[in-house]
Design a protein around this motif. Structure first.
Motif, PDB file in Angstrom:
ATOM      1  N   MET A 107      87.960 -30.981 -77.613  1.00  0.00           N
ATOM      2  CA  MET A 107      87.983 -30.205 -76.366  1.00  0.00           C
ATOM      3  C   MET A 107      86.722 -29.353 -76.225  1.00  0.00           C
ATOM      4  N   LEU A 108      86.278 -28.747 -77.325  1.00  0.00           N
ATOM      5  CA  LEU A 108      85.066 -27.929 -77.281  1.00  0.00           C
ATOM      6  C   LEU A 108      83.867 -28.777 -76.882  1.00  0.00           C
ATOM      7  N   PHE A 109      83.724 -29.952 -77.482  1.00  0.00           N
ATOM      8  CA  PHE A 109      82.584 -30.824 -77.178  1.00  0.00           C
ATOM      9  C   PHE A 109      82.672 -31.418 -75.773  1.00  0.00           C
ATOM     10  N   GLU A 110      83.882 -31.660 -75.284  1.00  0.00           N
ATOM     11  CA  GLU A 110      84.025 -32.166 -73.915  1.00  0.00           C
ATOM     12  C   GLU A 110      83.698 -31.078 -72.898  1.00  0.00           C
ATOM     13  N   GLU A 111      84.133 -29.875 -73.179  1.00  0.00           N
ATOM     14  CA  GLU A 111      83.895 -28.743 -72.273  1.00  0.00           C
ATOM     15  C   GLU A 111      82.447 -28.253 -72.364  1.00  0.00           C
ATOM     16  N   TYR A 112      81.901 -28.250 -73.576  1.00  0.00           N
ATOM     17  CA  TYR A 112      80.543 -27.745 -73.832  1.00  0.00           C
ATOM     18  C   TYR A 112      79.787 -28.747 -74.705  1.00  0.00           C
ATOM     19  N   PRO A 113      79.311 -29.842 -74.108  1.00  0.00           N
ATOM     20  CA  PRO A 113      78.623 -30.884 -74.889  1.00  0.00           C
ATOM     21  C   PRO A 113      77.413 -30.357 -75.666  1.00  0.00           C
ATOM     22  N   ASN A 114      76.821 -29.269 -75.173  1.00  0.00           N
ATOM     23  CA  ASN A 114      75.673 -28.672 -75.865  1.00  0.00           C
ATOM     24  C   ASN A 114      76.017 -28.229 -77.283  1.00  0.00           C
ATOM     25  N   GLN A 115      77.284 -27.975 -77.562  1.00  0.00           N
ATOM     26  CA  GLN A 115      77.672 -27.513 -78.889  1.00  0.00           C
ATOM     27  C   GLN A 115      77.670 -28.640 -79.927  1.00  0.00           C
ATOM     28  N   GLN A 116      77.786 -29.854 -79.486  1.00  0.00           N
ATOM     29  CA  GLN A 116      77.847 -30.974 -80.427  1.00  0.00           C
ATOM     30  C   GLN A 116      76.523 -31.133 -81.178  1.00  0.00           C
ATOM     31  N   LYS A 117      75.442 -30.644 -80.599  1.00  0.00           N
ATOM     32  CA  LYS A 117      74.125 -30.770 -81.246  1.00  0.00           C
ATOM     33  C   LYS A 117      74.052 -30.012 -82.568  1.00  0.00           C
ATOM     34  N   PHE A 118      74.922 -29.040 -82.765  1.00  0.00           N
ATOM     35  CA  PHE A 118      74.908 -28.260 -83.998  1.00  0.00           C
ATOM     36  C   PHE A 118      75.528 -29.007 -85.172  1.00  0.00           C
ATOM     37  N   PHE A 119      76.128 -30.135 -84.910  1.00  0.00           N
ATOM     38  CA  PHE A 119      76.832 -30.899 -85.940  1.00  0.00           C
ATOM     39  C   PHE A 119      76.136 -32.244 -86.121  1.00  0.00           C
ATOM     40  N   LYS A 120      75.206 -32.282 -87.047  1.00  0.00           N
ATOM     41  CA  LYS A 120      74.427 -33.516 -87.242  1.00  0.00           C
ATOM     42  C   LYS A 120      75.328 -34.721 -87.476  1.00  0.00           C
ATOM     43  N   SER A 121      76.390 -34.554 -88.242  1.00  0.00           N
ATOM     44  CA  SER A 121      77.287 -35.677 -88.549  1.00  0.00           C
ATOM     45  C   SER A 121      78.029 -36.181 -87.320  1.00  0.00           C
ATOM     46  N   PHE A 122      78.175 -35.321 -86.308  1.00  0.00           N
ATOM     47  CA  PHE A 122      79.004 -35.669 -85.149  1.00  0.00           C
ATOM     48  C   PHE A 122      78.205 -35.809 -83.855  1.00  0.00           C
ATOM     49  N   GLN A 123      76.888 -35.653 -83.921  1.00  0.00           N
ATOM     50  CA  GLN A 123      76.058 -35.599 -82.719  1.00  0.00           C
ATOM     51  C   GLN A 123      76.257 -36.761 -81.761  1.00  0.00           C
ATOM     52  N   ASN A 124      76.334 -37.940 -82.266  1.00  0.00           N
ATOM     53  CA  ASN A 124      76.372 -39.115 -81.393  1.00  0.00           C
ATOM     54  C   ASN A 124      77.748 -39.757 -81.305  1.00  0.00           C
ATOM     55  N   MET A 125      78.773 -39.007 -81.650  1.00  0.00           N
ATOM     56  CA  MET A 125      80.128 -39.561 -81.626  1.00  0.00           C
ATOM     57  C   MET A 125      80.840 -39.213 -80.330  1.00  0.00           C
ATOM     58  N   ASN A 126      81.555 -40.178 -79.799  1.00  0.00           N
ATOM     59  CA  ASN A 126      82.399 -39.886 -78.642  1.00  0.00           C
ATOM     60  C   ASN A 126      83.745 -39.344 -79.139  1.00  0.00           C
ATOM     61  N   SER A 127      84.582 -38.966 -78.222  1.00  0.00           N
ATOM     62  CA  SER A 127      85.863 -38.338 -78.564  1.00  0.00           C
ATOM     63  C   SER A 127      86.732 -39.232 -79.443  1.00  0.00           C
ATOM     64  N   GLU A 128      86.806 -40.490 -79.107  1.00  0.00           N
ATOM     65  CA  GLU A 128      87.664 -41.397 -79.888  1.00  0.00           C
ATOM     66  C   GLU A 128      87.156 -41.564 -81.317  1.00  0.00           C
ATOM     67  N   THR A 129      85.852 -41.640 -81.474  1.00  0.00           N
ATOM     68  CA  THR A 129      85.283 -41.757 -82.817  1.00  0.00           C
ATOM     69  C   THR A 129      85.515 -40.475 -83.607  1.00  0.00           C
ATOM     70  N   LEU A 130      85.343 -39.330 -82.952  1.00  0.00           N
ATOM     71  CA  LEU A 130      85.598 -38.049 -83.614  1.00  0.00           C
ATOM     72  C   LEU A 130      87.034 -37.969 -84.124  1.00  0.00           C
ATOM     73  N   ARG A 131      87.957 -38.467 -83.336  1.00  0.00           N
ATOM     74  CA  ARG A 131      89.373 -38.410 -83.711  1.00  0.00           C
ATOM     75  C   ARG A 131      89.692 -39.237 -84.961  1.00  0.00           C
ATOM     76  N   LYS A 132      88.812 -40.147 -85.322  1.00  0.00           N
ATOM     77  CA  LYS A 132      89.053 -41.019 -86.475  1.00  0.00           C
ATOM     78  C   LYS A 132      88.150 -40.703 -87.663  1.00  0.00           C
ATOM     79  N   ASP A 133      87.217 -39.800 -87.493  1.00  0.00           N
ATOM     80  CA  ASP A 133      86.202 -39.547 -88.508  1.00  0.00           C
ATOM     81  C   ASP A 133      86.716 -38.616 -89.614  1.00  0.00           C
ATOM     82  N   ARG A 134      86.590 -39.047 -90.862  1.00  0.00           N
ATOM     83  CA  ARG A 134      87.092 -38.278 -92.008  1.00  0.00           C
ATOM     84  C   ARG A 134      86.330 -36.958 -92.175  1.00  0.00           C
TER      85      ARG A 134
END
Length: 182
Positions: free
Chosen positions: A61-88
């Protein structure tokens, strides 16, 4: 240390107009009913069964509402919501954040410890250039998260209580950010 929270609270919110019959904590500005609302709603979100999924959904929800915040997470930068939901790695980070929020909730009545926890949180995030602005975005998103994850249990009073609490916490983050920039 309790005085710091009280001073920050008063400078942001002034005096509270009480609709519940509690006296605001001088350190946080939260009434006993507001603290209980925060604790009770957190208990719904942090059950052993749901804490991980709620943490992941918090970030989605944070990344969908504020996509700019995803840049702070190198491991998650290029992941969409569905991929994030499955990522260990996301599971692990989500749990860490949920436990951290739980520690804040657990210390609502211990202003000195609460300040220490927020200062540690601020220090860790400011070192990554995640400052007050981004904490405020999280505060902005949090009522929607509560509604999505707690449903009708996320009453206006509960959402207002969380907003008040996060506002005080964020102010401490902002104060530390100012100190670090001078």
């Amino acid at each position: 240390m309790g005085g710091i929270l009280g001073t920050v609270y008063s400078s942001i919110f002034g005096t509270t107009s009480e609709t519940d019959d509690g006296v605001p904590d001088p350190a946080t500005g939260l009434t006993p009913k507001e603290k209980e609302a925060i604790r009770a709603s957190w208990a719904l979100l942090a059950t052993k069964k749901d804490i991980r999924i709620n943490g992941v959904e918090f970030f989605v929800m944070l990344f969908e509402e504020y996509p700019n915040q995803q840049k702070f997470f190198k491991s998650f930068q290029n992941m969409n919501s569905e991929t994030l939901r499955k990522d260990r790695q996301m599971y692990s980070h989500a749990l860490t954040v949920m436990y951290s929020i739980g520690s804040l909730v657990d210390n609502l009545d211990d202003a000195e410890q609460l300040v220490l926890l927020v200062n540690k949180l601020a220090h860790n995030h400011l070192a990554r250039d995640i400052g007050f602005k981004y904490f405020e975005e999280l505060r902005d998103m949090f009522p929607k998260f509560l509604e999505a994850r707690a449903g009708s249990a996320a009453t206006p009073f509960i959402k207002e209580s969380w907003s008040k609490f996060l506002g005080v916490m964020n102010s401490l983050v902002g104060e530390m950010e100012k100190q670090n920039s001078t």
